[in-house]
Design a protein around this motif. Structure first.
Motif, short mmCIF file in Angstrom:
data_model
loop_
_atom_site.label_atom_id
_atom_site.label_comp_id
_atom_site.label_asym_id
_atom_site.label_seq_id
_atom_site.Cartn_x
_atom_site.Cartn_y
_atom_site.Cartn_z
N UNK A 1 -15.06 92.86 -19.87
CA UNK A 1 -14.46 93.97 -19.12
C UNK A 1 -13.33 93.44 -18.23
N UNK A 2 -12.59 94.37 -17.63
CA UNK A 2 -11.55 93.96 -16.66
C UNK A 2 -12.20 93.29 -15.46
N UNK A 3 -13.46 93.65 -15.16
CA UNK A 3 -14.16 92.99 -14.05
C UNK A 3 -14.33 91.50 -14.31
N UNK A 4 -14.72 91.15 -15.54
CA UNK A 4 -14.85 89.72 -15.90
C UNK A 4 -13.50 89.02 -15.77
N UNK A 5 -12.47 89.67 -16.30
CA UNK A 5 -11.13 89.04 -16.29
C UNK A 5 -10.64 88.80 -14.86
N UNK A 6 -11.00 89.70 -13.97
CA UNK A 6 -10.61 89.53 -12.57
C UNK A 6 -11.30 88.29 -11.97
N UNK A 7 -12.54 88.07 -12.33
CA UNK A 7 -13.26 86.88 -11.83
C UNK A 7 -12.65 85.61 -12.42
N UNK A 8 -12.31 85.63 -13.71
CA UNK A 8 -11.69 84.44 -14.34
C UNK A 8 -10.36 84.11 -13.65
N UNK A 9 -9.58 85.17 -13.40
CA UNK A 9 -8.27 84.97 -12.78
C UNK A 9 -8.43 84.28 -11.42
N UNK A 10 -9.41 84.70 -10.65
CA UNK A 10 -9.59 84.10 -9.33
C UNK A 10 -10.19 82.70 -9.42
N UNK A 11 -11.03 82.47 -10.42
CA UNK A 11 -11.58 81.11 -10.61
C UNK A 11 -10.46 80.13 -10.98
N UNK A 12 -9.53 80.59 -11.81
CA UNK A 12 -8.40 79.75 -12.21
C UNK A 12 -7.56 79.37 -10.98
N UNK A 13 -7.43 80.29 -10.05
CA UNK A 13 -6.63 80.02 -8.85
C UNK A 13 -7.32 79.02 -7.93
N UNK A 14 -8.65 78.96 -8.00
CA UNK A 14 -9.40 78.11 -7.07
C UNK A 14 -9.69 76.72 -7.61
N UNK A 15 -9.79 76.59 -8.95
CA UNK A 15 -10.24 75.33 -9.55
C UNK A 15 -9.22 74.85 -10.59
N UNK A 16 -9.44 73.61 -11.09
CA UNK A 16 -8.49 73.02 -12.04
C UNK A 16 -8.68 73.55 -13.46
N UNK A 17 -9.93 73.70 -13.86
CA UNK A 17 -10.23 74.14 -15.23
C UNK A 17 -11.38 75.15 -15.19
#
Ligand code: PNS
Length: 178
Positions: A23-39
């Motif tokens: 869902x878009x909810x999952x994608x929002x979490x991935x987007x923020x994880x990418x901003x916080x971590x390297x991989x």
């Protein structure tokens, strides 16, 4: 004190889930994880006792399609304990989205179990308020009864959802849709 002689370790995190479907909810979490971590490693956990609407390869295909242009993200699947996957990936932590107080209780319990089992830490990210009511289960239920979920999943997922529900309507004995 900093050690300039060696490279900083890669901070790799794991985003586990069923993603049936994404869902878009999952994608929002991935987007923020990418901003916080390297991989970020997005992993579909295979649950043999739970039959999904989509097969694991289908879920991976939808994830790969939506994440194709996002750098530092990998998509894969795993059958087994999440902590074993984290160990194999040498992950820094698990990252999960939390929509509500109800989610929080369950997520804390799983986080504590994963810490107990293998010292694996969990970072809980509150989902965007606009996504706090979105779950894969509700998306499937609403779509099954003809409700509009077009704002809740990417169009690629929406197409597959409609096709799968159409197939299951034509085969009513197959309640899970596949
Ligand atoms: O998207 P979901 O269904 O809420 O994700 C739950 C999931 C897959 C992350 C969780 O069930 C899980 O980690 N399963 C793998 C097996 C495991 O490690 N179970 C113990 C969790 S404490």
């Amino acid at each position: 004190m900093s050690d300039t002689s060696s490279a900083a370790p890669v901070r790799r995190v794991v985003c586990p889930g069923s993603y049936d479907p994404l869902t878009w909810g999952h994608l929002d979490v991935f987007r923020r994880a990418v901003a916080l971590f390297d991989e970020v490693v997005v992993v579909v956990l295979v649950n043999e006792s739970k039959r999904g609407l989509f097969s694991v390869p289908e879920r991976l295909d939808m994830l790969a399609h939506e994440l194709a242009d996002v750098p530092h993200v990998r998509v894969t699947s795993f059958a087994g304990l999440l902590v074993d996957f984290c160990r194999a990936e040498q992950a820094t932590a698990v990252v999960k989205g939390v929509r509500s107080g109800g989610d929080f209780g369950y997520e804390v319990q799983m986080a504590q179990m994963n810490d107990h089992l293998a010292g694996v830490q969990t970072v809980l990210l509150p989902t965007a308020p606009s996504m706090s009511f979105v779950s894969s289960s509700l998306v499937k239920e609403v779509a099954r009864f003809g409700g509009d979920v077009s704002a809740l999943v990417p169009s690629y997922v929406l197409d597959r959802l409609r096709t799968r529900l159409q197939e299951s309507a034509e085969r009513p004995d197959d309640q899970d849709g596949r």
